[in-house]
Design a protein around this motif. Structure first.
Motif, PDB file in Angstrom:
ATOM      1  N   ASP A 171       0.847  -1.185   0.000  1.00 12.87           N
ATOM      2  CA  ASP A 171       0.000   0.000   0.000  1.00 12.87           C
ATOM      3  C   ASP A 171       0.888   1.241   0.000  1.00 12.87           C
ATOM      4  OD1 ASP A 171       0.989   0.212   2.565  1.00 12.87           O
ATOM      5  OD2 ASP A 171      -0.858  -0.400   3.553  1.00 12.87           O
ATOM      6  N   LEU A 172       0.267   2.398   0.130  1.00 12.44           N
ATOM      7  CA  LEU A 172       1.031   3.635   0.040  1.00 12.44           C
ATOM      8  C   LEU A 172       1.950   3.853   1.233  1.00 12.44           C
ATOM      9  CD1 LEU A 172      -1.674   6.055  -1.396  1.00 12.44           C
ATOM     10  CD2 LEU A 172       0.119   4.821  -2.617  1.00 12.44           C
ATOM     11  N   ASP A 173       1.764   3.087   2.313  1.00 13.37           N
ATOM     12  CA  ASP A 173       2.616   3.222   3.488  1.00 13.37           C
ATOM     13  C   ASP A 173       3.696   2.146   3.546  1.00 13.37           C
ATOM     14  OD1 ASP A 173       3.283   4.607   5.874  1.00 13.37           O
ATOM     15  OD2 ASP A 173       2.382   2.989   7.057  1.00 13.37           O
ATOM     16  N   GLY A 174       3.746   1.280   2.521  1.00 10.71           N
ATOM     17  CA  GLY A 174       4.780   0.253   2.492  1.00 10.71           C
ATOM     18  C   GLY A 174       4.385  -1.053   3.143  1.00 10.71           C
ATOM     19  N   LEU A 221       8.625   6.673  -0.443  1.00 12.15           N
ATOM     20  CA  LEU A 221       7.198   6.799  -0.151  1.00 12.15           C
ATOM     21  C   LEU A 221       6.592   8.068  -0.740  1.00 12.15           C
ATOM     22  CD1 LEU A 221       7.024   5.585   3.572  1.00 12.15           C
ATOM     23  CD2 LEU A 221       6.533   4.291   1.484  1.00 12.15           C
ATOM     24  N   SER A 222       7.339   8.797  -1.523  1.00 14.41           N
ATOM     25  CA  SER A 222       6.852  10.063  -2.079  1.00 14.41           C
ATOM     26  C   SER A 222       5.867   9.789  -3.211  1.00 14.41           C
ATOM     27  CB  SER A 222       8.032  10.898  -2.574  1.00 14.41           C
ATOM     28  OG  SER A 222       8.663  10.256  -3.677  1.00 14.41           O
ATOM     29  N   ASN A 223       5.317  10.887  -3.763  1.00 13.39           N
ATOM     30  CA  ASN A 223       4.350  10.787  -4.853  1.00 13.39           C
ATOM     31  C   ASN A 223       5.002  10.669  -6.222  1.00 13.39           C
ATOM     32  OD1 ASN A 223       2.116  10.955  -3.138  1.00 13.39           O
ATOM     33  ND2 ASN A 223       2.228  13.198  -3.111  1.00 13.39           N
ATOM     34  N   VAL A 224       6.314  10.623  -6.271  1.00 13.61           N
ATOM     35  CA  VAL A 224       7.011  10.461  -7.549  1.00 13.61           C
ATOM     36  C   VAL A 224       6.603   9.127  -8.172  1.00 13.61           C
ATOM     37  CG1 VAL A 224       9.256  10.339  -8.675  1.00 13.61           C
ATOM     38  CG2 VAL A 224       8.926  11.843  -6.713  1.00 13.61           C
ATOM     39  N   ARG A 225       6.295   9.149  -9.467  1.00 12.60           N
ATOM     40  CA  ARG A 225       5.745   7.963 -10.116  1.00 12.60           C
ATOM     41  C   ARG A 225       6.717   6.784 -10.097  1.00 12.60           C
ATOM     42  NH1 ARG A 225       1.650   6.611 -13.354  1.00 12.60           N
ATOM     43  NH2 ARG A 225       1.960   4.977 -14.907  1.00 12.60           N
ATOM     44  N   MET A 226       7.991   7.032 -10.371  1.00  8.07           N
ATOM     45  CA  MET A 226       8.974   5.935 -10.425  1.00  8.07           C
ATOM     46  C   MET A 226      10.291   6.398  -9.819  1.00  8.07           C
ATOM     47  SD  MET A 226      10.143   3.599 -13.674  1.00  8.07           S
ATOM     48  CE  MET A 226       8.480   2.915 -13.776  1.00  8.07           C
ATOM     49  N   ARG A 248       4.506   3.753  -8.595  1.00  2.79           N
ATOM     50  CA  ARG A 248       3.164   3.882  -8.039  1.00  2.79           C
ATOM     51  C   ARG A 248       2.150   3.240  -8.981  1.00  2.79           C
ATOM     52  NH1 ARG A 248       2.425   7.589  -3.850  1.00  2.79           N
ATOM     53  NH2 ARG A 248       0.231   7.764  -4.432  1.00  2.79           N
ATOM     54  N   LEU A 249       1.136   2.605  -8.374  1.00  2.00           N
ATOM     55  CA  LEU A 249       0.065   1.978  -9.146  1.00  2.00           C
ATOM     56  C   LEU A 249      -1.060   2.989  -9.305  1.00  2.00           C
ATOM     57  CD1 LEU A 249       0.002  -1.544  -7.466  1.00  2.00           C
ATOM     58  CD2 LEU A 249       1.202  -0.839  -9.528  1.00  2.00           C
ATOM     59  N   ASP A 250      -1.020   3.750 -10.378  1.00  2.31           N
ATOM     60  CA  ASP A 250      -2.050   4.751 -10.658  1.00  2.31           C
ATOM     61  C   ASP A 250      -3.033   4.157 -11.646  1.00  2.31           C
ATOM     62  OD1 ASP A 250      -0.744   6.527  -9.032  1.00  2.31           O
ATOM     63  OD2 ASP A 250       0.502   7.302 -10.654  1.00  2.31           O
ATOM     64  N   GLY A 251      -4.116   3.562 -11.133  1.00  2.53           N
ATOM     65  CA  GLY A 251      -5.107   2.931 -11.996  1.00  2.53           C
ATOM     66  C   GLY A 251      -6.261   3.857 -12.313  1.00  2.53           C
ATOM     67  N   ARG A 252      -7.390   3.258 -12.717  1.00  2.00           N
ATOM     68  CA  ARG A 252      -8.572   4.037 -13.017  1.00  2.00           C
ATOM     69  C   ARG A 252      -9.250   4.483 -11.728  1.00  2.00           C
ATOM     70  NH1 ARG A 252     -11.333  -0.548 -16.461  1.00  2.00           N
ATOM     71  NH2 ARG A 252     -10.691  -1.586 -14.548  1.00  2.00           N
ATOM     72  N   MET A 259       1.850   0.502  -4.390  1.00  2.00           N
ATOM     73  CA  MET A 259       3.174   0.644  -4.981  1.00  2.00           C
ATOM     74  C   MET A 259       3.697  -0.732  -5.382  1.00  2.00           C
ATOM     75  SD  MET A 259       5.043   3.392  -2.454  1.00  2.00           S
ATOM     76  CE  MET A 259       4.412   5.071  -2.276  1.00  2.00           C
ATOM     77  N   ALA A 260       4.392  -0.766  -6.505  1.00  2.00           N
ATOM     78  CA  ALA A 260       5.050  -1.989  -6.973  1.00  2.00           C
ATOM     79  C   ALA A 260       6.553  -1.827  -6.792  1.00  2.00           C
ATOM     80  CB  ALA A 260       4.705  -2.252  -8.433  1.00  2.00           C
ATOM     81  N   TRP A 261       7.179  -2.837  -6.183  1.00  2.00           N
ATOM     82  CA  TRP A 261       8.613  -2.796  -5.889  1.00  2.00           C
ATOM     83  C   TRP A 261       9.285  -3.978  -6.574  1.00  2.00           C
ATOM     84  CZ3 TRP A 261      10.145   0.685  -1.689  1.00  2.00           C
ATOM     85  CH2 TRP A 261       9.067   1.303  -1.052  1.00  2.00           C
TER      86      TRP A 261
END
Length: 506
Positions: A171-174, A221-226, A248-252, A259-261
């Motif tokens: 998730d967005l918090d890791g 954890l920032s909002n940077v896409r990659m 970051r997983l920016d879907g519909r 997030m994908a690592w």
């Protein structure tokens, strides 16, 4: 989607019918042998018009017969009325189809309410068949879409689990949502256990630390896409170098965020790079030293005209010795390239091994005497021959003895033994140097590796001698082994098969 497909199917059918009507110019153009409805209506109107014209002409040609004129005009009206009734009956089916299409036009969801037509005409049967096909297509599409999506999801999940990469979804918090088997192996986690909710940043050692760790965590954890980062973490007591790629997983709208690592262990690449840098530094130093000595003694011989014979011989000996030293280093540089490429081969002959061992000991005797070391030899009276490459075996033996002389302290002792053990010729090189740590004994034969005792000393080396010696022994079907104890010295044992049977077949 199904409604759109059905509407498209109807439109396609309608277009096909229109095309058929446009191209039909004779009764033979219809597959069933009957005229199309529109064609029949056109012919009917033509016949009606012709009849009306004939009746009008006939009535006008006999003006004196009032009764005949009346009959002709009545016949004309009757023919037109009959033609209209027949046309209305013929176009009734087309009117019904048009009404249904207008009813559902622009609203694909109403296509399901389109009604079939009662009748025995071909156009009626074709329309009803088209409706049945569209309905079955909609039903099959409705049933197939979820199943297809489920199958795609299963296939994708299997493919992701089968990838040899260590990937993690958080998730967005890791916090972990999904983790691949290679990632479990990387973190020494059990694959069958449930790891959802675990903190990936805690596994990476990024939850607590100094300012650099905090800054790295904030970037990840920032909002940077990659983002791509290099990170070191201790796992199972070993220092591991990781290359982290996070996106970051920016879907519909409505999709879950996360997030994908992708975690790649680059420890070996880091060590190889460091070892190569160290090797180049060492090689540069070792190349510079003999070149400097060669230049200095050659210039001295050229400048001094009154040198005594003994001094001239001494200078020449130094020049020859440094030239041999430079040649050995160049040979090692060439050899490491062959070892990296896997192209090192042996030029085999039947060899007497005892003179080669004696030569290796004699080559290192001068260096041992400079350090006041005792170089002791213990050879069997006679040794069997081996089948191998003289130059490579000679260089390997010199490397083993030279390694012992280099790392044995002043006034130490080196013993070189040579004998027969079962079906092997065995050469032992024993020293009473600092020894090698247990955890480093498996690594001393790696290219560019230098043990901690050697690295911390003032002695310089390139980490190629032992790797070369083992490679040569294995090419000849033998092996080089090590026995060592810290503080008591080391023994390197080279075994070569009698008769020279090679495992590699080269």
């Amino acid at each position: 989607m199904p409604d759109s497909q059905s509407t498209a199917a109807v439109a396609s059918g309608e277009g096909a019918s229109s095309a058929s009507e446009t191209t039909a110019s004779s009764p033979n153009s219809n597959a069933s042998g009957r005229l199309l409805v529109t064609t029949r209506i056109g012919i009917l109107f033509c016949v009606t018009a012709l009849c009306a014209l004939l009746c009008g002409v006939a009535a006008s040609s006999l003006p004196q017969l009032r009764s005949f004129q009346s009959i002709m005009w009545v016949a004309t009206v009757a023919v037109c009325s009959l033609s209209g009734l027949m046309s209305m009956r013929s176009v009734r089916t087309l009117r019904t189809i048009e009404t249904e299409l207008l009813h559902s036009g622009g609203q694909p969801e109403r296509w399901r309410t389109v009604r079939p037509i009662i009748g025995q005409e071909k156009i009626t049967e074709a329309w009803n068949e088209l409706l049945r096909e569209a309905e079955s297509g909609c039903t099959a599409s409705d049933e197939r879409v979820p199943a297809s999506l489920d199958q795609e999801a299963i296939t994708l999940a299997r493919a992701m689990r089968g990838l040899p990469a260590a990937w993690v979804i958080t998730d967005l918090d890791g916090r972990l949502l999904f983790i691949s088997p290679p990632a479990c192996s990387l973190f020494s986690l059990t694959e069958d256990a449930n790891h959802i909710g675990r903190d990936l940043l805690d596994l990476l050692g990024l939850r607590a630390g100094d300012d650099s760790v905090i800054a790295k965590r904030q970037r990840l954890l920032s909002n940077v896409r990659m983002i791509q980062e290099r990170h070191q973490v201790t796992m199972a007591g070993e220092r591991v170098h990781l290359r982290i790629a996070r996106s970051r997983l920016d879907g519909r709208s409505g999709d879950g965020e996360g997030m994908a690592w992708i975690l790649t262990d680059v420890t070996q690449q880091e060590l190889a790079t460091k070892s190569r840098d160290q090797f180049l530094l060492t090689a540069t130093h070792e190349l510079r030293t003999p070149l400097t000595n060669l230049q200095a003694y050659a210039e001295a011989l050229e400048a001094e005209d009154q040198l005594e014979i003994d001094q001239q011989k001494e200078f020449c000996n130094v020049i020859v010795s440094e030239a041999h030293r430079l040649g050995r280093l160049v040979d090692q540089l060439l050899t490491v390239g062959q070892m990296e490429a896997g192209s090192m081969v042996a030029n085999r002959h039947e060899l007497e091994l005892l003179p080669m061992v004696e030569y290796a000991a004699d080559q290192m005797k001068a260096q041992a005497e400079q350090k006041h070391q005792r170089l002791v030899t213990d050879f069997a009276a006679k040794l069997p021959t081996v089948f191998g490459d003289r130059d490579k075996l000679q260089a390997a033996l010199v490397n083993l003895v030279g390694n012992a002389v280099k790392y044995t302290p002043t006034a130490g002792e080196i013993i070189v033994r040579c004998g027969v053990q079962d079906d092997w010729v065995r050469i032992d090189v024993q020293d009473n140097g600092p020894g090698i740590e247990t955890e480093e004994q498996d690594k001393v034969f790696d290219k560019f590796f230098r043990g901690s005792n050697a690295a911390n000393s003032e002695l310089r080396g390139n980490g190629l001698g032992l790797a070369f010696a083992r490679e040569v022994a294995r090419m000849h079907g033998g092996e080089v082994e090590l026995e060592s104890e810290v503080g008591r010295g080391s023994t390197f044992m080279m075994r070569l098969p009698i008769g020279g049977h090679s495992r590699s077949g080269i």
